[in-house]
Write a protein that holds these residues in place. Sequence first.
Motif, PDB file in Angstrom:
ATOM      1  N   SER A 136       0.826  -1.207   0.000  1.00  0.00           N
ATOM      2  CA  SER A 136       0.000   0.000   0.000  1.00  0.00           C
ATOM      3  C   SER A 136       0.863   1.262   0.000  1.00  0.00           C
ATOM      4  O   SER A 136       1.829   1.386   0.755  1.00  0.00           O
ATOM      5  CB  SER A 136      -0.893  -0.018   1.243  1.00  0.00           C
ATOM      6  OG  SER A 136      -1.421   1.252   1.506  1.00  0.00           O
ATOM      7  N   LYS A 137       0.485   2.224  -0.843  1.00  0.00           N
ATOM      8  CA  LYS A 137       1.217   3.494  -0.899  1.00  0.00           C
ATOM      9  C   LYS A 137       1.103   4.251   0.427  1.00  0.00           C
ATOM     10  O   LYS A 137       2.049   4.891   0.865  1.00  0.00           O
ATOM     11  CB  LYS A 137       0.689   4.374  -2.031  1.00  0.00           C
ATOM     12  CG  LYS A 137       1.071   3.886  -3.403  1.00  0.00           C
ATOM     13  CD  LYS A 137       0.552   4.831  -4.469  1.00  0.00           C
ATOM     14  CE  LYS A 137       0.922   4.353  -5.856  1.00  0.00           C
ATOM     15  NZ  LYS A 137       0.476   5.288  -6.886  1.00  0.00           N
ATOM     16  N   ILE A 138      -0.051   4.168   1.059  1.00  0.00           N
ATOM     17  CA  ILE A 138      -0.257   4.857   2.327  1.00  0.00           C
ATOM     18  C   ILE A 138       0.660   4.270   3.405  1.00  0.00           C
ATOM     19  O   ILE A 138       1.269   5.000   4.180  1.00  0.00           O
ATOM     20  CB  ILE A 138      -1.737   4.798   2.760  1.00  0.00           C
ATOM     21  CG1 ILE A 138      -2.579   5.629   1.798  1.00  0.00           C
ATOM     22  CG2 ILE A 138      -1.918   5.270   4.203  1.00  0.00           C
ATOM     23  CD1 ILE A 138      -4.067   5.535   2.010  1.00  0.00           C
ATOM     24  N   LEU A 165       0.839  12.175  -0.179  1.00  0.00           N
ATOM     25  CA  LEU A 165      -0.320  11.606   0.538  1.00  0.00           C
ATOM     26  C   LEU A 165      -1.586  12.396   0.219  1.00  0.00           C
ATOM     27  O   LEU A 165      -2.645  11.812  -0.031  1.00  0.00           O
ATOM     28  CB  LEU A 165      -0.044  11.618   2.038  1.00  0.00           C
ATOM     29  CG  LEU A 165      -1.057  10.984   2.956  1.00  0.00           C
ATOM     30  CD1 LEU A 165      -1.212   9.493   2.646  1.00  0.00           C
ATOM     31  CD2 LEU A 165      -0.651  11.177   4.407  1.00  0.00           C
TER      32      LEU A 165
END
Length: 90
Positions: free
Chosen positions: A24-26, A87
């Motif tokens: 996940s990028k987050i 983000l």
Amino acid sequence: MRQIFTDPAKGGGLLRSIDGYDGSKIVRIALLLSAHLFMRPGELRLASWSEFDFEIGIWVIPAERTKMRRPHKVPLTDQVLSLFEELDAM
């Protein structure tokens, strides 16, 4: 067992490992923020956008979320500000 870095050269390896994370990028951004800011996991997880002043580059963690029960000011580097921009663009 938790490891503490005392050798600056190992910090670079940690950042490269996080950068290579393909989940996940987050989560990747949260890991990078943790490595740059050295805050407690709950402080980041419970943070709200209103705590950040991106104009002056400061994050004020409210007293009720800090161990010492005092507001804590965290300076935000250019690298950290870039992570927050990434983000916010998601």
